[in-house]
Scaffold this active site. Structure first.
Site, PDB file in Angstrom:
ATOM      1  N   HIS A 156      78.305 -20.662 -47.539  1.00 15.07           N
ATOM      2  CA  HIS A 156      77.480 -20.217 -46.413  1.00 15.07           C
ATOM      3  C   HIS A 156      76.357 -21.234 -46.246  1.00 15.07           C
ATOM      4  O   HIS A 156      75.651 -21.559 -47.200  1.00 15.07           O
ATOM      5  CB  HIS A 156      76.885 -18.832 -46.656  1.00 15.07           C
ATOM      6  CG  HIS A 156      76.027 -18.368 -45.512  1.00 15.07           C
ATOM      7  ND1 HIS A 156      76.544 -17.675 -44.432  1.00 15.07           N
ATOM      8  CD2 HIS A 156      74.706 -18.542 -45.263  1.00 15.07           C
ATOM      9  CE1 HIS A 156      75.569 -17.438 -43.574  1.00 15.07           C
ATOM     10  NE2 HIS A 156      74.446 -17.955 -44.052  1.00 15.07           N
ATOM     11  N   CYS A 157      76.196 -21.714 -45.033  1.00 12.63           N
ATOM     12  CA  CYS A 157      75.176 -22.732 -44.762  1.00 12.63           C
ATOM     13  C   CYS A 157      74.139 -22.170 -43.793  1.00 12.63           C
ATOM     14  O   CYS A 157      74.438 -21.941 -42.618  1.00 12.63           O
ATOM     15  CB  CYS A 157      75.820 -23.980 -44.155  1.00 12.63           C
ATOM     16  SG  CYS A 157      74.616 -25.291 -43.797  1.00 12.63           S
TER      17      CYS A 157
END
Length: 260
Positions: free
Chosen positions: A127-128
């Site tokens: 997850h960015c």
């Protein structure tokens, strides 16, 4: 994917890191295009042809960078298809079937639940927060292009402005505005920092793609990667089989393998 999150607060907060990224991009763009290249034209320090050529090369890198960023932010990373072979998977794996109690689905291999997005993501990499999204099956290609073109843009700015910055420190530049010198130096430092960090990200994700791994699959308990199809096919599984699409932020065509 956070932009469509159930929580209004999460949707609002997800805009913050994206706004920061866009702000930094705008700062570097203005400093280079308007400040540096515009200054060369105004002062007559370089022929207009060479400045135009310099700007052309920069924008050939900048355009796919911006498009890739838009695509990685707005493209859903991939979710488990409704009713996906659930009964078949449970019958085959029995009690070892991977299920998500939160989403109430049977998860395919390489599918993981993201607690931030609140959903199961196909072939989840990570997850960015800077893209307000998970990087997964459907947008991994755009993420790699985003960091790669970002690194090239910053490297190009550093290369072109290096002589000017050296002139500032060496005192060989004509005394323009000291504030301009300070802003140029700050923009140059930012460009160097992002060029180095994005080059590292590009190298890491290129390596992982060639090895058919994700950041969640740095190692396997058995010591053998069951998803490895060979470097070429591993690459095509993410980037597509048509070479020109490797460099253009459009959906990959003819992807090798099936994620579910």
């Amino acid at each position: 994917m956070l932009f469509v999150h159930k929580s209004y607060i999460v949707r609002v907060l997800s805009f913050v890191p994206v706004a920061i990224v866009l702000g930094i991009v705008a700062l570097l763009y203005h400093s280079y295009v308007v400040g540096y290249c515009g200054g060369l034209l105004r002062d007559g320090d370089a022929p207009a042809f060479f400045v135009a050529l310099e700007l052309l090369v920069f924008h050939l890198l900048f355009a796919p960078f911006i498009v890739a960023y838009y695509r990685v932010v707005t493209t859903h990373p991939g979710s488990v298809p409704e009713g996906w072979r659930a009964a078949h998977a449970v019958a085959e794996a029995g009690p070892r079937a991977r299920t998500c109690t939160t989403c109430s689905v049977v998860k395919p291999d390489r599918c993981h639940h993201c607690s931030i997005c609140g959903a199961c993501v196909l072939k989840m990499d990570h997850h960015c927060p800077w893209v307000a999204n998970c990087v997964g099956y459907r947008n991994h290609k755009f993420f790699l292009q985003f960091v790669a073109y970002g690194a090239l843009c910053c490297a190009w700015i550093c290369l072109m402005q290096a002589r000017e910055i050296a002139g500032v420190f060496g005192g060989t530049r004509s005394a323009i505005n000291k504030l301009l010198d300070v802003s140029s130096i700050l923009a140059f430092i930012l460009a160097v920092s992002f060029a180095l960090s994005l080059l590292c990200f590009t190298a890491l994700h290129t390596y992982l793609i060639l090895k058919a791994r994700t950041t969640l699959e740095m190692s396997f308990s058995s010591g053998v990667n069951p998803y490895d199809l060979g470097a070429r096919r591993n690459w095509e599984q993410v980037m597509g089989v048509e070479v020109w699409r490797w460099f253009v932020p459009v959906a990959a065509a003819g992807v090798v393998g099936d994620v579910v």
